[in-house]
Design a protein around this motif. Structure first.
Motif, mmCIF file in Angstrom:
data_model
loop_
_atom_site.group_PDB
_atom_site.id
_atom_site.type_symbol
_atom_site.label_atom_id
_atom_site.label_comp_id
_atom_site.label_asym_id
_atom_site.label_seq_id
_atom_site.Cartn_x
_atom_site.Cartn_y
_atom_site.Cartn_z
ATOM 1 N N GLY A 34 0.870 -1.208 0.096
ATOM 2 C CA GLY A 34 0.077 0.012 0.017
ATOM 3 C C GLY A 34 0.720 1.315 -0.056
ATOM 4 O O GLY A 34 0.319 2.386 0.419
ATOM 5 N N GLN A 35 2.066 1.131 -0.525
ATOM 6 C CA GLN A 35 2.979 2.500 -0.440
ATOM 7 C C GLN A 35 2.957 3.106 -1.805
ATOM 8 O O GLN A 35 3.692 3.970 -2.039
ATOM 9 C CB GLN A 35 4.397 1.744 -0.314
ATOM 10 N N MET A 36 2.099 2.686 -2.635
ATOM 11 C CA MET A 36 2.012 3.418 -4.011
ATOM 12 C C MET A 36 0.341 3.377 -4.372
ATOM 13 O O MET A 36 -0.228 2.644 -3.748
ATOM 14 C CB MET A 36 2.762 2.806 -4.944
ATOM 15 N N PRO A 37 0.037 4.356 -5.343
ATOM 16 C CA PRO A 37 -1.410 4.247 -5.610
ATOM 17 C C PRO A 37 -1.700 2.847 -6.285
ATOM 18 O O PRO A 37 -1.134 2.166 -6.796
ATOM 19 C CB PRO A 37 -1.561 5.413 -6.856
ATOM 20 N N GLU A 38 -3.026 2.399 -5.874
ATOM 21 C CA GLU A 38 -3.495 0.954 -6.598
ATOM 22 C C GLU A 38 -3.741 1.195 -7.934
ATOM 23 O O GLU A 38 -3.827 2.435 -8.354
ATOM 24 C CB GLU A 38 -4.916 0.975 -5.814
ATOM 25 N N PRO A 39 -3.622 0.223 -8.831
ATOM 26 C CA PRO A 39 -3.508 0.318 -10.157
ATOM 27 C C PRO A 39 -4.819 1.160 -10.553
ATOM 28 O O PRO A 39 -6.025 0.771 -10.097
ATOM 29 C CB PRO A 39 -3.471 -1.116 -10.648
ATOM 30 N N ASP A 40 -4.930 1.841 -11.855
ATOM 31 C CA ASP A 40 -5.983 2.381 -12.330
ATOM 32 C C ASP A 40 -7.032 1.162 -13.131
ATOM 33 O O ASP A 40 -8.078 1.429 -13.269
ATOM 34 C CB ASP A 40 -5.757 3.550 -13.236
ATOM 35 N N MET A 41 -6.269 0.436 -13.484
ATOM 36 C CA MET A 41 -6.860 -0.682 -14.163
ATOM 37 C C MET A 41 -5.981 -2.155 -14.217
ATOM 38 O O MET A 41 -4.685 -2.121 -14.123
ATOM 39 C CB MET A 41 -6.992 -0.344 -15.733
ATOM 40 N N THR A 42 -6.774 -3.364 -14.095
ATOM 41 C CA THR A 42 -5.960 -4.401 -14.161
ATOM 42 C C THR A 42 -6.799 -5.247 -15.136
ATOM 43 O O THR A 42 -7.958 -5.383 -15.157
ATOM 44 C CB THR A 42 -6.187 -5.217 -12.870
ATOM 45 N N ILE A 43 -5.899 -5.958 -15.964
ATOM 46 C CA ILE A 43 -6.236 -6.914 -17.073
ATOM 47 C C ILE A 43 -5.692 -8.131 -16.885
ATOM 48 O O ILE A 43 -4.462 -8.269 -17.114
ATOM 49 C CB ILE A 43 -6.272 -6.197 -18.664
ATOM 50 N N GLY A 44 -6.319 -9.140 -16.527
ATOM 51 C CA GLY A 44 -5.640 -10.369 -15.837
ATOM 52 C C GLY A 44 -4.797 -10.320 -14.874
ATOM 53 O O GLY A 44 -5.330 -9.558 -13.787
ATOM 54 N N ARG A 45 -3.536 -10.504 -15.077
ATOM 55 C CA ARG A 45 -2.663 -9.974 -13.950
ATOM 56 C C ARG A 45 -1.619 -8.890 -14.174
ATOM 57 O O ARG A 45 -0.688 -8.600 -13.540
ATOM 58 C CB ARG A 45 -1.769 -11.357 -13.727
ATOM 59 N N THR A 46 -2.070 -8.252 -15.267
ATOM 60 C CA THR A 46 -1.313 -7.055 -15.812
ATOM 61 C C THR A 46 -1.975 -5.762 -15.118
ATOM 62 O O THR A 46 -3.159 -5.452 -15.333
ATOM 63 C CB THR A 46 -1.326 -6.827 -17.236
ATOM 64 N N HIS A 47 -1.272 -5.111 -13.930
ATOM 65 C CA HIS A 47 -1.904 -3.852 -13.517
ATOM 66 C C HIS A 47 -1.274 -2.640 -14.088
ATOM 67 O O HIS A 47 -0.031 -2.551 -14.731
ATOM 68 C CB HIS A 47 -1.082 -3.756 -12.150
ATOM 69 N N MET A 48 -2.002 -1.622 -14.395
ATOM 70 C CA MET A 48 -1.782 -0.710 -15.212
ATOM 71 C C MET A 48 -2.222 0.981 -14.572
ATOM 72 O O MET A 48 -3.113 0.703 -13.767
ATOM 73 C CB MET A 48 -2.674 -0.518 -16.527
ATOM 74 N N TRP A 49 -1.384 1.911 -14.782
ATOM 75 C CA TRP A 49 -1.494 3.116 -14.005
ATOM 76 C C TRP A 49 -1.518 4.064 -15.063
ATOM 77 O O TRP A 49 -0.807 4.196 -16.128
ATOM 78 C CB TRP A 49 -0.505 3.457 -13.111
ATOM 79 N N ARG A 50 -2.248 5.249 -14.874
ATOM 80 C CA ARG A 50 -2.029 6.622 -15.531
ATOM 81 C C ARG A 50 -0.623 7.000 -15.209
ATOM 82 O O ARG A 50 -0.576 7.222 -14.157
ATOM 83 C CB ARG A 50 -3.116 7.502 -15.171
ATOM 84 N N PRO A 51 0.419 7.412 -16.411
ATOM 85 C CA PRO A 51 1.412 7.965 -15.854
ATOM 86 C C PRO A 51 1.379 9.094 -15.303
ATOM 87 O O PRO A 51 2.159 9.383 -14.309
ATOM 88 C CB PRO A 51 1.998 8.198 -17.398
ATOM 89 N N ASP A 52 0.381 10.245 -15.267
ATOM 90 C CA ASP A 52 0.356 11.232 -14.505
ATOM 91 C C ASP A 52 0.095 10.993 -13.267
ATOM 92 O O ASP A 52 0.588 11.508 -12.201
ATOM 93 C CB ASP A 52 -0.934 12.227 -15.114
ATOM 94 N N ARG A 53 -0.542 10.040 -12.830
ATOM 95 C CA ARG A 53 -0.695 9.619 -11.489
ATOM 96 C C ARG A 53 0.382 8.906 -11.056
ATOM 97 O O ARG A 53 0.790 9.475 -9.801
ATOM 98 C CB ARG A 53 -1.729 8.653 -11.351
#
Length: 78
Positions: A34-53
């Motif tokens: 919990g030391q960083m923002p949660e992913p903005d989206m997860t597809i399967g096992r791939t976590h993804m974040w918005r770069p600006d975030r």
């Protein structure tokens, strides 16, 4: 380490690691603790974040010796 595409709409864990200059496992551990923002989206096992975030979070992170995080070696500056 290759820098992530600064114009990309999404960054994966690998992209975030490249941006931060750390290993993918470090980013995974940040996320699990919990030391960083949660992913903005997860597809399967791939976590993804918005770069600006990610950039905003990283900019606001305490640095060694600043904001409560001890400097390397654990000694406070005099």
């Amino acid at each position: 380490m290759v820098s992530p595409d600064q114009e990309a709409e999404w960054w994966t864990t690998s992209d975030v690691a490249a941006y931060l200059g750390v290993k993918v496992s470090t980013v995974s551990n940040y996320r699990k603790r919990g030391q960083m923002p949660e992913p903005d989206m997860t597809i399967g096992r791939t976590h993804m974040w918005r770069p600006d975030r990610v950039r905003a979070w990283h900019k606001s992170r305490p640095r060694p010796g600043v904001g409560g995080r001890p400097p390397a070696g654990g000694l406070e500056p005099s």
